[in-house]
Design an enzyme around this catalytic site. Structure first.
Site, mmCIF file in Angstrom:
data_model
loop_
_atom_site.group_PDB
_atom_site.id
_atom_site.type_symbol
_atom_site.label_atom_id
_atom_site.label_comp_id
_atom_site.label_asym_id
_atom_site.label_seq_id
_atom_site.Cartn_x
_atom_site.Cartn_y
_atom_site.Cartn_z
ATOM 1 N N LEU A 186 28.966 27.397 79.771
ATOM 2 C CA LEU A 186 28.644 28.705 79.976
ATOM 3 C C LEU A 186 29.743 29.691 79.380
ATOM 4 O O LEU A 186 30.893 29.544 79.834
ATOM 5 C CB LEU A 186 28.697 28.909 81.673
ATOM 6 C CG LEU A 186 27.843 27.879 82.403
ATOM 7 C CD1 LEU A 186 27.771 28.362 83.711
ATOM 8 C CD2 LEU A 186 26.437 27.582 81.740
ATOM 9 N N VAL A 207 30.035 30.939 75.262
ATOM 10 C CA VAL A 207 30.499 30.407 74.018
ATOM 11 C C VAL A 207 31.170 31.505 73.042
ATOM 12 O O VAL A 207 30.881 31.735 71.712
ATOM 13 C CB VAL A 207 29.287 29.951 73.116
ATOM 14 C CG1 VAL A 207 29.238 28.936 72.001
ATOM 15 C CG2 VAL A 207 28.343 29.141 74.050
ATOM 16 N N GLY A 208 31.856 32.010 73.749
ATOM 17 C CA GLY A 208 32.959 32.828 72.849
ATOM 18 C C GLY A 208 34.183 32.289 72.271
ATOM 19 O O GLY A 208 34.093 31.280 71.668
ATOM 20 N N GLU A 237 42.866 24.131 85.006
ATOM 21 C CA GLU A 237 44.266 23.869 84.377
ATOM 22 C C GLU A 237 44.401 25.204 83.305
ATOM 23 O O GLU A 237 45.337 25.675 83.118
ATOM 24 C CB GLU A 237 44.409 22.737 83.743
ATOM 25 C CG GLU A 237 45.996 22.453 83.145
ATOM 26 C CD GLU A 237 46.759 22.422 83.908
ATOM 27 O OE1 GLU A 237 47.124 21.791 84.856
ATOM 28 O OE2 GLU A 237 47.693 23.488 83.957
ATOM 29 N N VAL A 279 45.909 29.045 83.923
ATOM 30 C CA VAL A 279 47.228 29.547 84.083
ATOM 31 C C VAL A 279 47.874 28.900 82.470
ATOM 32 O O VAL A 279 48.122 27.878 82.474
ATOM 33 C CB VAL A 279 47.859 29.283 85.207
ATOM 34 C CG1 VAL A 279 49.204 29.692 85.275
ATOM 35 C CG2 VAL A 279 47.291 29.962 86.514
ATOM 36 N N GLY A 291 42.232 36.348 69.033
ATOM 37 C CA GLY A 291 41.603 35.849 70.232
ATOM 38 C C GLY A 291 42.405 35.585 71.351
ATOM 39 O O GLY A 291 42.141 34.781 72.366
ATOM 40 N N GLU A 330 42.160 39.800 76.646
ATOM 41 C CA GLU A 330 40.921 39.734 77.368
ATOM 42 C C GLU A 330 40.025 40.861 76.771
ATOM 43 O O GLU A 330 40.370 41.355 75.897
ATOM 44 C CB GLU A 330 41.304 40.021 78.743
ATOM 45 C CG GLU A 330 42.183 39.211 79.440
ATOM 46 C CD GLU A 330 41.796 37.763 79.675
ATOM 47 O OE1 GLU A 330 40.493 37.916 80.366
ATOM 48 O OE2 GLU A 330 42.441 36.808 79.036
ATOM 49 N N LYS A 338 47.750 35.206 87.518
ATOM 50 C CA LYS A 338 48.301 33.830 87.226
ATOM 51 C C LYS A 338 49.383 33.632 88.346
ATOM 52 O O LYS A 338 49.420 32.666 88.930
ATOM 53 C CB LYS A 338 48.692 33.648 85.846
ATOM 54 C CG LYS A 338 47.320 33.488 84.653
ATOM 55 C CD LYS A 338 47.780 34.025 83.427
ATOM 56 C CE LYS A 338 47.018 33.907 82.294
ATOM 57 N NZ LYS A 338 47.161 34.352 80.958
HETATM 58 N N1 HSE Z 1 44.626 37.148 77.762
HETATM 59 C C1 HSE Z 1 45.192 36.033 78.110
HETATM 60 C C2 HSE Z 1 46.524 36.094 77.491
HETATM 61 C C3 HSE Z 1 44.301 34.790 77.570
HETATM 62 O O1 HSE Z 1 46.926 36.772 76.618
HETATM 63 O O2 HSE Z 1 47.570 35.551 78.009
HETATM 64 C C4 HSE Z 1 44.964 33.510 78.373
HETATM 65 O O3 HSE Z 1 44.886 33.666 79.674
#
Ligand code: HSE
Length: 431
Positions: free
Chosen positions: A9, A11-12, A128, A131, A186, A189, A204
């Protein structure tokens, strides 16, 4: 060879990474003698997802259709956000199926409910990748240290912030430019304010505190500060004292007073290995009663490192006849405590008009509040110019420091609100 069919779920960035990892090199799965097959998927951008996954995988606009497809043994939730992700988690776990997720916001806000549901239905909940990307933070705290007592966790838990701060320090990039690069790579967020305002790291940290101490997942009990205010002046002043500034999550057991969980920019000694954790890397320093210190470092953000953790969870789900042992050697009495004193020492920067007696007045004000100075640095300047005075303070009462900062701000030579940061990892001093 065992086979596991998954519904993918999302596919980014990470979902695409999971597909690529499985398609290009399913070595881990082969080693584990488990064949992982994506039997259905869902995505917001259907055209892009179909292109990425190829003709063999039906891609749906509605995640429910992917979950309900024939041959789905486990569901990999990489939708992100809260609404659909929560509905999906409830449905999958409620049906007794394993759920693999990288969704830290979901776990930090609804993890307790989902864990209870997973237990009730005998379903596995695997997270897993939620975090620190590929760093096995969850397994280490939940499983590897299950027989120990965790005293504290200091973590660089957000790859985007760490990347931005590295770019500012090393390449002299501006904040916006560095953030745009982090998004392009990438790391960030979909809503990057979650990264730069500290909330992603806070999600986290709260998960780690949950695992380490059995604390309720209470986002409102943790103090959160991001990196928007991170000033070049602080980086330079901290460097004068041999420190670097990182966005740090800090979870600390204060015994009967409770467990303190915070996220804030903070200083660590340049000589400490965590100071060298740069770019999109994450790092965790875990202090325990019996094992001593552990340092975990690895890529905390990015498609393939995160996909690596997701695929390991899929393998675990396929292997486990029964769901994984779920947490924790937590303390029955575990509770959050109010902000106590993040770090035993503090860094303070006061921007002033250089004038006779100003340094003396600042040090008198600090001393009158019971705050003791370890070191002072003032840039070279000339009378009448603006200048930064940076001060390292010995172990202190944080509330006293905040009151003193308000007092300093009222001094006529002080031209900007004073800045303070905790020193989480001080220099090791010779006895
Ligand atoms: N946006 C998050 C970060 C991705 O930069 O750590 C990983 O959880």
């Amino acid at each position: 060879m065992k086979r596991i069919g998954i519904a993918l779920l999302g596919v980014g960035n990470v979902g695409g990474g999971v597909h690529d990892l499985l398609a290009s090199n399913n070595v881990m799965a082969k080693r584990a003698r488990i064949k992982i097959e994506i039997v259905a998927a869902s995505a917001r951008n259907l055209r892009r997802a179909r292109k990425r996954l190829g003709p063999g995988v039906p891609v749906h606009a509605d995640w429910r259709e992917a979950v309900a497809a024939d041959g789905v043994d486990a569901v990999v939730e990489l939708i992100g956000g809260l609404d659909d992700a929560l509905a999906c988690a409830r449905e999958v776990l409620g049906a007794g199926k394993p759920l693999i997720t990288a969704n830290k916001a979901l776990l930090a806000t609804h993890g307790g409910e989902l864990l209870a549901l997973a237990r009730e239905r005998g379903a596995g909940l695997y997270y897993e990748a939620a975090v620190a990307g590929c760093v096995p933070a969850i397994r280490t705290i939940r499983d590897a240290l299950a027989g120990d007592e965790i005293e504290s966790i200091v973590g660089i838990l957000n790859g985007t912030c760490n990347y931005i701060m590295t770019q500012l320090a090393r390449e002299g990039k501006g904040f916006e430019e560095a953030l745009a690069l982090a998004s392009e790579l990438g790391y960030a967020e979909a809503d990057p304010s979650l990264d730069v305002d500290g909330w992603d790291a806070a999600h986290k940290a709260v998960i780690l505190a949950w695992l380490a101490y059995g604390l309720p997942l209470a986002m409102d009990r943790i103090a959160v500060e991001g990196i928007r205010g991170a000033a070049v002046a602080d980086r330079d002043c901290a460097a004068e004292f041999g420190y670097v500034i990182k966005l740090l999550a800090h979870v600390k057991d204060h015994g009967r007073r409770g467990v303190e969980t915070q996220v804030a920019p903070a200083l660590i000694a340049r000589s400490h290995p965590l100071a060298a954790v740069n770019d999109n890397l994450n790092g965790l320093l875990v202090r325990t009663r019996y094992a001593g210190e552990l340092l975990l470092v690895g890529a905390g953000a990015g498609a393939l490192p995160t996909a690596s953790a997701v695929v390991a969870d899929i393998i675990a789900a396929a292997r486990d006849g029964a769901p994984p042992a779920l947490p924790f050697g937590g303390k029955a009495s575990a509770r959050h405590c109010a902000r106590i004193n993040l770090g035993s020492q503090a860094y303070l920067r006061v921007r002033v008009i250089d004038a006779k007696g100003v340094l003396a007045r600042i040090s008198q004000t600090l001393s009158a509040a019971g705050l003791s100075i370890e070191a002072i640095h003032q840039q070279e300047s000339h009378s009448g110019a603006e200048v930064d005075i940076a001060i390292l303070l010995h172990e202190l009462d944080w509330a006293a420091l905040r009151r003193t900062m308000a007092r300093l701000a009222k001094m006529k030579q002080v031209v900007a609100p004073p800045v303070a940061m905790p020193i989480i990892i001080p220099h090791i001093k010779d006895e």
